[in-house]
Design a protein around this motif. Sequence first.
Motif, PDB file in Angstrom:
ATOM      1  N   MET A   1      10.164 -16.279  -0.281  1.00 10.56           N
ATOM      2  CA  MET A   1       9.585 -15.079  -0.841  1.00 10.56           C
ATOM      3  C   MET A   1      10.681 -14.118  -1.267  1.00 10.56           C
ATOM      4  SD  MET A   1       6.392 -13.608   1.249  1.00 10.56           S
ATOM      5  CE  MET A   1       5.166 -14.767   1.718  1.00 10.56           C
ATOM      6  N   THR A   2      10.455 -13.401  -2.326  1.00  9.80           N
ATOM      7  CA  THR A   2      11.415 -12.393  -2.756  1.00  9.80           C
ATOM      8  C   THR A   2      11.156 -11.101  -2.008  1.00  9.80           C
ATOM      9  OG1 THR A   2      10.016 -11.541  -4.518  1.00  9.80           O
ATOM     10  CG2 THR A   2      11.463 -13.396  -5.083  1.00  9.80           C
ATOM     11  N   GLY A   3      12.110 -10.195  -2.059  1.00  2.81           N
ATOM     12  CA  GLY A   3      11.954  -8.905  -1.393  1.00  2.81           C
ATOM     13  C   GLY A   3      10.731  -8.161  -1.881  1.00  2.81           C
ATOM     14  N   LYS A   4      10.433  -8.275  -3.186  1.00  5.39           N
ATOM     15  CA  LYS A   4       9.279  -7.581  -3.753  1.00  5.39           C
ATOM     16  C   LYS A   4       7.981  -8.091  -3.132  1.00  5.39           C
ATOM     17  CE  LYS A   4       7.241  -6.236  -8.138  1.00  5.39           C
ATOM     18  NZ  LYS A   4       7.264  -6.361  -9.578  1.00  5.39           N
ATOM     19  N   GLU A   5       7.872  -9.399  -2.946  1.00  2.00           N
ATOM     20  CA  GLU A   5       6.670  -9.964  -2.343  1.00  2.00           C
ATOM     21  C   GLU A   5       6.533  -9.538  -0.888  1.00  2.00           C
ATOM     22  OE1 GLU A   5       7.491 -14.021  -3.154  1.00  2.00           O
ATOM     23  OE2 GLU A   5       6.337 -14.053  -5.008  1.00  2.00           O
ATOM     24  N   ASP A   6       7.656  -9.461  -0.168  1.00  4.87           N
ATOM     25  CA  ASP A   6       7.627  -9.035   1.225  1.00  4.87           C
ATOM     26  C   ASP A   6       7.100  -7.608   1.353  1.00  4.87           C
ATOM     27  OD1 ASP A   6       8.620 -11.440   2.117  1.00  4.87           O
ATOM     28  OD2 ASP A   6      10.689 -10.739   2.236  1.00  4.87           O
ATOM     29  N   LYS A   7       7.455  -6.732   0.418  1.00 12.97           N
ATOM     30  CA  LYS A   7       7.045  -5.337   0.491  1.00 12.97           C
ATOM     31  C   LYS A   7       5.537  -5.184   0.444  1.00 12.97           C
ATOM     32  CE  LYS A   7      10.237  -1.852  -0.711  1.00 12.97           C
ATOM     33  NZ  LYS A   7      10.690  -0.834  -1.570  1.00 12.97           N
ATOM     34  N   HIS A   8       4.855  -6.069  -0.243  1.00 12.90           N
ATOM     35  CA  HIS A   8       3.410  -5.961  -0.353  1.00 12.90           C
ATOM     36  C   HIS A   8       2.722  -6.205   0.986  1.00 12.90           C
ATOM     37  CE1 HIS A   8       3.301  -5.351  -4.634  1.00 12.90           C
ATOM     38  NE2 HIS A   8       4.154  -6.333  -4.785  1.00 12.90           N
ATOM     39  N   LYS A   9       3.426  -6.752   1.944  1.00 12.91           N
ATOM     40  CA  LYS A   9       2.840  -6.992   3.260  1.00 12.91           C
ATOM     41  C   LYS A   9       3.091  -5.820   4.202  1.00 12.91           C
ATOM     42  CE  LYS A   9       2.853 -11.944   3.008  1.00 12.91           C
ATOM     43  NZ  LYS A   9       2.821 -13.143   3.797  1.00 12.91           N
ATOM     44  N   ASP A  10       3.906  -4.865   3.785  1.00 18.15           N
ATOM     45  CA  ASP A  10       4.164  -3.692   4.610  1.00 18.15           C
ATOM     46  C   ASP A  10       2.927  -2.803   4.640  1.00 18.15           C
ATOM     47  OD1 ASP A  10       6.730  -4.554   4.986  1.00 18.15           O
ATOM     48  OD2 ASP A  10       7.665  -3.093   3.655  1.00 18.15           O
ATOM     49  N   VAL A  11       2.758  -2.117   5.740  1.00 16.75           N
ATOM     50  CA  VAL A  11       1.675  -1.152   5.868  1.00 16.75           C
ATOM     51  C   VAL A  11       2.263   0.194   6.283  1.00 16.75           C
ATOM     52  CG1 VAL A  11      -0.085  -2.866   6.458  1.00 16.75           C
ATOM     53  CG2 VAL A  11       1.215  -1.769   8.271  1.00 16.75           C
ATOM     54  N   MET A  12       1.497   1.232   6.114  1.00 19.88           N
ATOM     55  CA  MET A  12       1.973   2.567   6.436  1.00 19.88           C
ATOM     56  C   MET A  12       1.245   3.078   7.670  1.00 19.88           C
ATOM     57  SD  MET A  12       2.109   6.085   4.164  1.00 19.88           S
ATOM     58  CE  MET A  12       1.753   5.165   2.715  1.00 19.88           C
ATOM     59  N   ILE A  13       1.983   3.768   8.530  1.00 21.03           N
ATOM     60  CA  ILE A  13       1.416   4.439   9.690  1.00 21.03           C
ATOM     61  C   ILE A  13       1.669   5.929   9.485  1.00 21.03           C
ATOM     62  CG2 ILE A  13       1.599   4.827  12.172  1.00 21.03           C
ATOM     63  CD1 ILE A  13       2.597   1.960  12.456  1.00 21.03           C
ATOM     64  N   GLN A  14       0.622   6.722   9.580  1.00 20.31           N
ATOM     65  CA  GLN A  14       0.785   8.165   9.451  1.00 20.31           C
ATOM     66  C   GLN A  14       0.576   8.805  10.810  1.00 20.31           C
ATOM     67  OE1 GLN A  14      -2.160   9.087   6.443  1.00 20.31           O
ATOM     68  NE2 GLN A  14      -0.546   9.206   4.899  1.00 20.31           N
ATOM     69  N   VAL A  15       1.451   9.737  11.148  1.00 22.10           N
ATOM     70  CA  VAL A  15       1.312  10.468  12.408  1.00 22.10           C
ATOM     71  C   VAL A  15       1.502  11.956  12.133  1.00 22.10           C
ATOM     72  CG1 VAL A  15       2.110   8.562  13.860  1.00 22.10           C
ATOM     73  CG2 VAL A  15       3.746  10.216  13.008  1.00 22.10           C
ATOM     74  N   ARG A  16       0.899  12.743  12.956  1.00 19.80           N
ATOM     75  CA  ARG A  16       1.071  14.193  12.856  1.00 19.80           C
ATOM     76  C   ARG A  16       1.963  14.645  14.011  1.00 19.80           C
ATOM     77  NH1 ARG A  16      -2.330  16.863   9.414  1.00 19.80           N
ATOM     78  NH2 ARG A  16      -4.026  15.628   8.579  1.00 19.80           N
ATOM     79  N   VAL A  17       2.960  15.428  13.664  1.00 17.15           N
ATOM     80  CA  VAL A  17       3.837  16.032  14.662  1.00 17.15           C
ATOM     81  C   VAL A  17       4.039  17.490  14.262  1.00 17.15           C
ATOM     82  CG1 VAL A  17       5.056  13.885  15.242  1.00 17.15           C
ATOM     83  CG2 VAL A  17       5.956  15.362  13.460  1.00 17.15           C
ATOM     84  N   PRO A  18       4.373  18.328  15.224  1.00 16.47           N
ATOM     85  CA  PRO A  18       4.657  19.719  14.874  1.00 16.47           C
ATOM     86  C   PRO A  18       5.826  19.792  13.874  1.00 16.47           C
ATOM     87  CG  PRO A  18       4.411  19.478  17.239  1.00 16.47           C
ATOM     88  CD  PRO A  18       4.454  18.093  16.659  1.00 16.47           C
ATOM     89  N   LYS A  19       5.756  20.771  12.992  1.00 18.99           N
ATOM     90  CA  LYS A  19       6.781  20.937  11.967  1.00 18.99           C
ATOM     91  C   LYS A  19       8.178  21.026  12.582  1.00 18.99           C
ATOM     92  CE  LYS A  19       8.137  23.903   8.087  1.00 18.99           C
ATOM     93  NZ  LYS A  19       9.547  23.793   8.392  1.00 18.99           N
ATOM     94  N   GLU A  20       8.288  21.719  13.707  1.00 17.92           N
ATOM     95  CA  GLU A  20       9.592  21.885  14.354  1.00 17.92           C
ATOM     96  C   GLU A  20      10.163  20.542  14.797  1.00 17.92           C
ATOM     97  OE1 GLU A  20       6.760  23.497  15.374  1.00 17.92           O
ATOM     98  OE2 GLU A  20       7.159  25.415  14.375  1.00 17.92           O
TER      99      GLU A  20
END
Length: 52
Positions: A1-20
């Motif tokens: 697999m090329t790097g581009k194909e690998d990226k499509h399997k990545d997922v994002m995790i969103q978290v909330r933290v205080p601005k500080e």
Amino acid sequence: MTGKEDKHKDVMIQVRVPKEVRDEFKQLVDKKAQTQAKVIRQLIERYIQDNK
């Protein structure tokens, strides 16, 4: 697999933290010439290994 194909399997995790917390974290990773994403990925990977 090329790097581009690998990226499509990545997922994002969103978290909330205080601005500080986000601002201090960003300062620290910038100081060490790292990215926030890389450091968070390393923390997640280490957590998984430590808790298997």
